[in-house]
Design an enzyme around this catalytic site. Structure first.
Site, PDB file in Angstrom:
ATOM      1  CD  GLU A 118      42.978  22.348  24.710  1.00 20.15           C
ATOM      2  OE1 GLU A 118      43.277  22.238  23.501  1.00 20.15           O
ATOM      3  OE2 GLU A 118      42.955  23.436  25.290  1.00 20.15           O
ATOM      4  CD  GLU A 125      42.304  22.140  16.772  1.00 22.50           C
ATOM      5  OE1 GLU A 125      43.184  21.307  17.077  1.00 22.50           O
ATOM      6  OE2 GLU A 125      42.394  23.349  17.001  1.00 22.50           O
TER       7      GLU A 125
END
Length: 178
Positions: A118, A125
């Site tokens: 994560e 991102e």
């Protein structure tokens, strides 16, 4: 006798680039050679990464940067918080059911893998958004989707591992209640 590679391949040889001088690539400030100004302790430092391009001067600063990244992910990424809560519940359930130390360790490792994925997804991102400057690009979508897929696979595996290790003792506990 030295044989030139271009004589064999018919292609010109490429010269090797000199080593990269980081001081010419990353100036210390907009003025040139002076270091950036120090921030006073009363200024907010929440998510302020003005000096993040600099190399950490000691181990404590490295841990501080890592903690800042984890804190950023926890505060801004809903899925990261969900994984933390579910992981905490899984560990608490393992302790409650008195499963072995090895089983708790395996569950902890798989939870750590999910949280790590994560964090990598969040970092990727951010870099993709920085690169495409928040505009749509097919390759940016592929990169983000693949990173999200990696998180999903690690979460599914963690659920499978926790299920294999926690469900048998949970069923036994439920049967003993009746």
């Amino acid at each position: 006798m030295k044989i030139d590679r271009s004589e064999i391949t018919g292609q010109p040889t490429q010269s090797v680039a000199p080593p990269l001088n980081l001081s010419t690539v990353l100036p210390m400030s907009s003025e040139g050679s002076t270091p950036p100004p120090k921030r006073s302790s009363h200024q907010p430092t929440r998510f302020n990464r003005d000096l993040s391009w600099q190399v950490a001067t000691n181990l404590f600063i490295s841990f501080k940067y890592a903690a800042t990244g984890i804190n950023y992910a926890f505060q801004t990424q809903r899925n990261f918080r969900i994984h933390v809560v579910i992981g905490s519940v899984a560990i608490a359930l393992g302790i409650f059911l008195q499963v072995g130390f090895v089983e708790i360790s395996i569950i902890t490792l798989t939870i750590g893998a999910v949280l790590t994925m994560e964090l990598l997804n969040t970092a990727l991102e951010s870099v993709v958004d920085l690169t495409v400057q928040q505009s749509y690009h097919d390759l940016a979508k592929i990169a983000k989707d693949c990173a999200a897929g990696a998180v999903l696979i690690s979460a599914i595996v963690a659920i499978a591992v926790a299920g294999c290790l926690l469900l048998p003792p949970l069923f036994t506990w439920v049967q003993n209640i009746r």
